[in-house]
Design a protein around this motif. Structure first.
Motif, PDB file in Angstrom:
ATOM      1  N   LEU A  17       0.824  -1.210   0.000  1.00 13.57           N
ATOM      2  CA  LEU A  17       0.000   0.000   0.000  1.00 13.57           C
ATOM      3  C   LEU A  17       0.855   1.255   0.000  1.00 13.57           C
ATOM      4  O   LEU A  17       0.583   2.206  -0.737  1.00 13.57           O
ATOM      5  CB  LEU A  17      -0.935  -0.006   1.210  1.00 13.57           C
ATOM      6  CG  LEU A  17      -1.829   1.220   1.373  1.00 13.57           C
ATOM      7  CD1 LEU A  17      -2.865   1.251   0.264  1.00 13.57           C
ATOM      8  CD2 LEU A  17      -2.491   1.221   2.721  1.00 13.57           C
ATOM      9  N   ALA A  18       1.909   1.274   0.805  1.00 12.72           N
ATOM     10  CA  ALA A  18       2.778   2.450   0.874  1.00 12.72           C
ATOM     11  C   ALA A  18       3.498   2.678  -0.449  1.00 12.72           C
ATOM     12  O   ALA A  18       3.566   3.809  -0.942  1.00 12.72           O
ATOM     13  CB  ALA A  18       3.790   2.294   2.004  1.00 12.72           C
ATOM     14  N   VAL A  19       4.009   1.611  -1.055  1.00 12.60           N
ATOM     15  CA  VAL A  19       4.763   1.755  -2.304  1.00 12.60           C
ATOM     16  C   VAL A  19       3.845   2.158  -3.457  1.00 12.60           C
ATOM     17  O   VAL A  19       4.163   3.075  -4.221  1.00 12.60           O
ATOM     18  CB  VAL A  19       5.518   0.448  -2.630  1.00 12.60           C
ATOM     19  CG1 VAL A  19       6.178   0.530  -3.984  1.00 12.60           C
ATOM     20  CG2 VAL A  19       6.551   0.165  -1.563  1.00 12.60           C
ATOM     21  N   VAL A  20       2.712   1.510  -3.585  1.00 19.20           N
ATOM     22  CA  VAL A  20       1.795   1.820  -4.687  1.00 19.20           C
ATOM     23  C   VAL A  20       1.210   3.213  -4.534  1.00 19.20           C
ATOM     24  O   VAL A  20       1.089   3.956  -5.519  1.00 19.20           O
ATOM     25  CB  VAL A  20       0.687   0.746  -4.783  1.00 19.20           C
ATOM     26  CG1 VAL A  20      -0.405   1.159  -5.740  1.00 19.20           C
ATOM     27  CG2 VAL A  20       1.287  -0.581  -5.201  1.00 19.20           C
ATOM     28  N   SER A  21       0.863   3.606  -3.313  1.00 14.95           N
ATOM     29  CA  SER A  21       0.301   4.951  -3.098  1.00 14.95           C
ATOM     30  C   SER A  21       1.312   6.036  -3.452  1.00 14.95           C
ATOM     31  O   SER A  21       0.971   7.028  -4.093  1.00 14.95           O
ATOM     32  CB  SER A  21      -0.128   5.110  -1.642  1.00 14.95           C
ATOM     33  OG  SER A  21      -1.140   4.209  -1.326  1.00 14.95           O
ATOM     34  N   ALA A  22       2.556   5.845  -3.050  1.00 11.32           N
ATOM     35  CA  ALA A  22       3.585   6.844  -3.355  1.00 11.32           C
ATOM     36  C   ALA A  22       3.873   6.898  -4.847  1.00 11.32           C
ATOM     37  O   ALA A  22       4.064   7.977  -5.410  1.00 11.32           O
ATOM     38  CB  ALA A  22       4.865   6.538  -2.590  1.00 11.32           C
ATOM     39  N   ALA A  25       0.951   8.729  -6.534  1.00 13.85           N
ATOM     40  CA  ALA A  25       0.883  10.151  -6.215  1.00 13.85           C
ATOM     41  C   ALA A  25       2.014  10.938  -6.854  1.00 13.85           C
ATOM     42  O   ALA A  25       1.804  12.056  -7.342  1.00 13.85           O
ATOM     43  CB  ALA A  25       0.906  10.352  -4.703  1.00 13.85           C
ATOM     44  N   ILE A  26       3.218  10.388  -6.859  1.00 14.34           N
ATOM     45  CA  ILE A  26       4.388  11.145  -7.305  1.00 14.34           C
ATOM     46  C   ILE A  26       4.884  10.683  -8.671  1.00 14.34           C
ATOM     47  O   ILE A  26       5.489  11.445  -9.401  1.00 14.34           O
ATOM     48  CB  ILE A  26       5.518  11.040  -6.258  1.00 14.34           C
ATOM     49  CG1 ILE A  26       5.026  11.566  -4.914  1.00 14.34           C
ATOM     50  CG2 ILE A  26       6.751  11.793  -6.688  1.00 14.34           C
ATOM     51  CD1 ILE A  26       5.975  11.331  -3.771  1.00 14.34           C
ATOM     52  N   GLY A  27       4.644   9.435  -8.996  1.00 12.60           N
ATOM     53  CA  GLY A  27       5.155   8.882 -10.240  1.00 12.60           C
ATOM     54  C   GLY A  27       6.303   7.929  -9.943  1.00 12.60           C
ATOM     55  O   GLY A  27       6.458   7.460  -8.818  1.00 12.60           O
ATOM     56  N   PRO A  28       7.114   7.642 -10.948  1.00 17.01           N
ATOM     57  CA  PRO A  28       8.212   6.690 -10.731  1.00 17.01           C
ATOM     58  C   PRO A  28       9.195   7.121  -9.644  1.00 17.01           C
ATOM     59  O   PRO A  28       9.812   6.279  -9.005  1.00 17.01           O
ATOM     60  CB  PRO A  28       8.904   6.631 -12.088  1.00 17.01           C
ATOM     61  CG  PRO A  28       7.885   7.063 -13.067  1.00 17.01           C
ATOM     62  CD  PRO A  28       7.007   8.043 -12.340  1.00 17.01           C
ATOM     63  N   ALA A  29       9.341   8.399  -9.412  1.00 20.68           N
ATOM     64  CA  ALA A  29      10.239   8.874  -8.352  1.00 20.68           C
ATOM     65  C   ALA A  29       9.676   8.577  -6.966  1.00 20.68           C
ATOM     66  O   ALA A  29      10.395   8.648  -5.975  1.00 20.68           O
ATOM     67  CB  ALA A  29      10.470  10.369  -8.499  1.00 20.68           C
ATOM     68  N   GLY A  30       8.418   8.217  -6.874  1.00 18.76           N
ATOM     69  CA  GLY A  30       7.796   7.934  -5.591  1.00 18.76           C
ATOM     70  C   GLY A  30       8.059   6.540  -5.071  1.00 18.76           C
ATOM     71  O   GLY A  30       7.806   6.267  -3.899  1.00 18.76           O
ATOM     72  N   ILE A  31       8.577   5.650  -5.904  1.00 23.24           N
ATOM     73  CA  ILE A  31       8.819   4.277  -5.458  1.00 23.24           C
ATOM     74  C   ILE A  31       9.852   4.221  -4.339  1.00 23.24           C
ATOM     75  O   ILE A  31       9.598   3.599  -3.306  1.00 23.24           O
ATOM     76  CB  ILE A  31       9.179   3.375  -6.648  1.00 23.24           C
ATOM     77  CG1 ILE A  31       7.978   3.265  -7.581  1.00 23.24           C
ATOM     78  CG2 ILE A  31       9.617   1.992  -6.179  1.00 23.24           C
ATOM     79  CD1 ILE A  31       8.250   2.550  -8.875  1.00 23.24           C
ATOM     80  N   PRO A  32      11.021   4.881  -4.477  1.00 27.48           N
ATOM     81  CA  PRO A  32      11.952   4.863  -3.331  1.00 27.48           C
ATOM     82  C   PRO A  32      11.380   5.535  -2.082  1.00 27.48           C
ATOM     83  O   PRO A  32      11.609   5.077  -0.966  1.00 27.48           O
ATOM     84  CB  PRO A  32      13.174   5.627  -3.833  1.00 27.48           C
ATOM     85  CG  PRO A  32      13.080   5.619  -5.299  1.00 27.48           C
ATOM     86  CD  PRO A  32      11.635   5.510  -5.638  1.00 27.48           C
ATOM     87  N   LEU A  33      10.603   6.577  -2.281  1.00 26.54           N
ATOM     88  CA  LEU A  33       9.977   7.243  -1.131  1.00 26.54           C
ATOM     89  C   LEU A  33       8.952   6.334  -0.467  1.00 26.54           C
ATOM     90  O   LEU A  33       8.827   6.320   0.760  1.00 26.54           O
ATOM     91  CB  LEU A  33       9.326   8.546  -1.572  1.00 26.54           C
ATOM     92  CG  LEU A  33      10.277   9.633  -2.062  1.00 26.54           C
ATOM     93  CD1 LEU A  33       9.498  10.819  -2.578  1.00 26.54           C
ATOM     94  CD2 LEU A  33      11.218  10.037  -0.964  1.00 26.54           C
ATOM     95  N   GLY A  34       8.211   5.585  -1.265  1.00 31.37           N
ATOM     96  CA  GLY A  34       7.260   4.632  -0.718  1.00 31.37           C
ATOM     97  C   GLY A  34       7.941   3.521   0.055  1.00 31.37           C
ATOM     98  O   GLY A  34       7.449   3.081   1.101  1.00 31.37           O
ATOM     99  N   LEU A  35       9.092   3.061  -0.440  1.00 36.66           N
ATOM    100  CA  LEU A  35       9.851   2.036   0.273  1.00 36.66           C
ATOM    101  C   LEU A  35      10.384   2.556   1.601  1.00 36.66           C
ATOM    102  O   LEU A  35      10.347   1.860   2.614  1.00 36.66           O
ATOM    103  CB  LEU A  35      10.996   1.526  -0.607  1.00 36.66           C
ATOM    104  CG  LEU A  35      10.577   0.679  -1.813  1.00 36.66           C
ATOM    105  CD1 LEU A  35      11.738   0.510  -2.763  1.00 36.66           C
ATOM    106  CD2 LEU A  35      10.030  -0.648  -1.361  1.00 36.66           C
ATOM    107  N   LEU A  36      10.866   3.795   1.594  1.00 38.04           N
ATOM    108  CA  LEU A  36      11.331   4.400   2.848  1.00 38.04           C
ATOM    109  C   LEU A  36      10.182   4.624   3.825  1.00 38.04           C
ATOM    110  O   LEU A  36      10.329   4.422   5.033  1.00 38.04           O
ATOM    111  CB  LEU A  36      12.047   5.718   2.571  1.00 38.04           C
ATOM    112  CG  LEU A  36      13.414   5.602   1.913  1.00 38.04           C
ATOM    113  CD1 LEU A  36      13.956   6.980   1.575  1.00 38.04           C
ATOM    114  CD2 LEU A  36      14.375   4.856   2.817  1.00 38.04           C
ATOM    115  N   ALA A  37       9.038   5.035   3.299  1.00 37.66           N
ATOM    116  CA  ALA A  37       7.869   5.227   4.157  1.00 37.66           C
ATOM    117  C   ALA A  37       7.407   3.897   4.743  1.00 37.66           C
ATOM    118  O   ALA A  37       7.030   3.826   5.921  1.00 37.66           O
ATOM    119  CB  ALA A  37       6.737   5.869   3.363  1.00 37.66           C
ATOM    120  N   ALA A  38       7.454   2.836   3.949  1.00 38.74           N
ATOM    121  CA  ALA A  38       7.065   1.518   4.444  1.00 38.74           C
ATOM    122  C   ALA A  38       8.010   1.057   5.544  1.00 38.74           C
ATOM    123  O   ALA A  38       7.576   0.489   6.557  1.00 38.74           O
ATOM    124  CB  ALA A  38       7.043   0.508   3.305  1.00 38.74           C
TER     125      ALA A  38
END
Length: 78
Positions: A17-22, A25-38
């Motif tokens: 959920l964290a990775v897909v949501s990020a 919302a942000i695009g491909p640059a959001g995947i690392p942010l989603g992983l960090l958030a998770a």
């Protein structure tokens, strides 16, 4: 074959959920942010997931693996 133990299924769903949501919302640059958030969410909910495992990987290994994976996806995305 046991795929999860304890709250392992919820652990996997929370990470997804964290990775897909990020990424939505942000695009491909959001995947690392989603992983960090998770990883941050899992560390915050340590007491809930202390006995959980998903695909035979225990909870203790998940946050560091997510941080390393975030670094790799950030480097690979450039």
């Amino acid at each position: 074959m046991i795929w999860w133990k304890g709250n392992g299924l919820w652990l996997g769903l929370l990470v997804a959920l964290a990775v897909v949501s990020a990424s939505k919302a942000i695009g491909p640059a959001g995947i690392p942010l989603g992983l960090l958030a998770a990883a941050a969410i899992l560390l915050a909910l340590r007491s809930v997931f202390q006995d959980a495992s998903l695909y035979s990987v225990s909870f203790r290994a998940r946050p560091p693996l997510l941080i390393v994976l975030a670094g790799l996806t950030c480097i690979a995305g450039r």
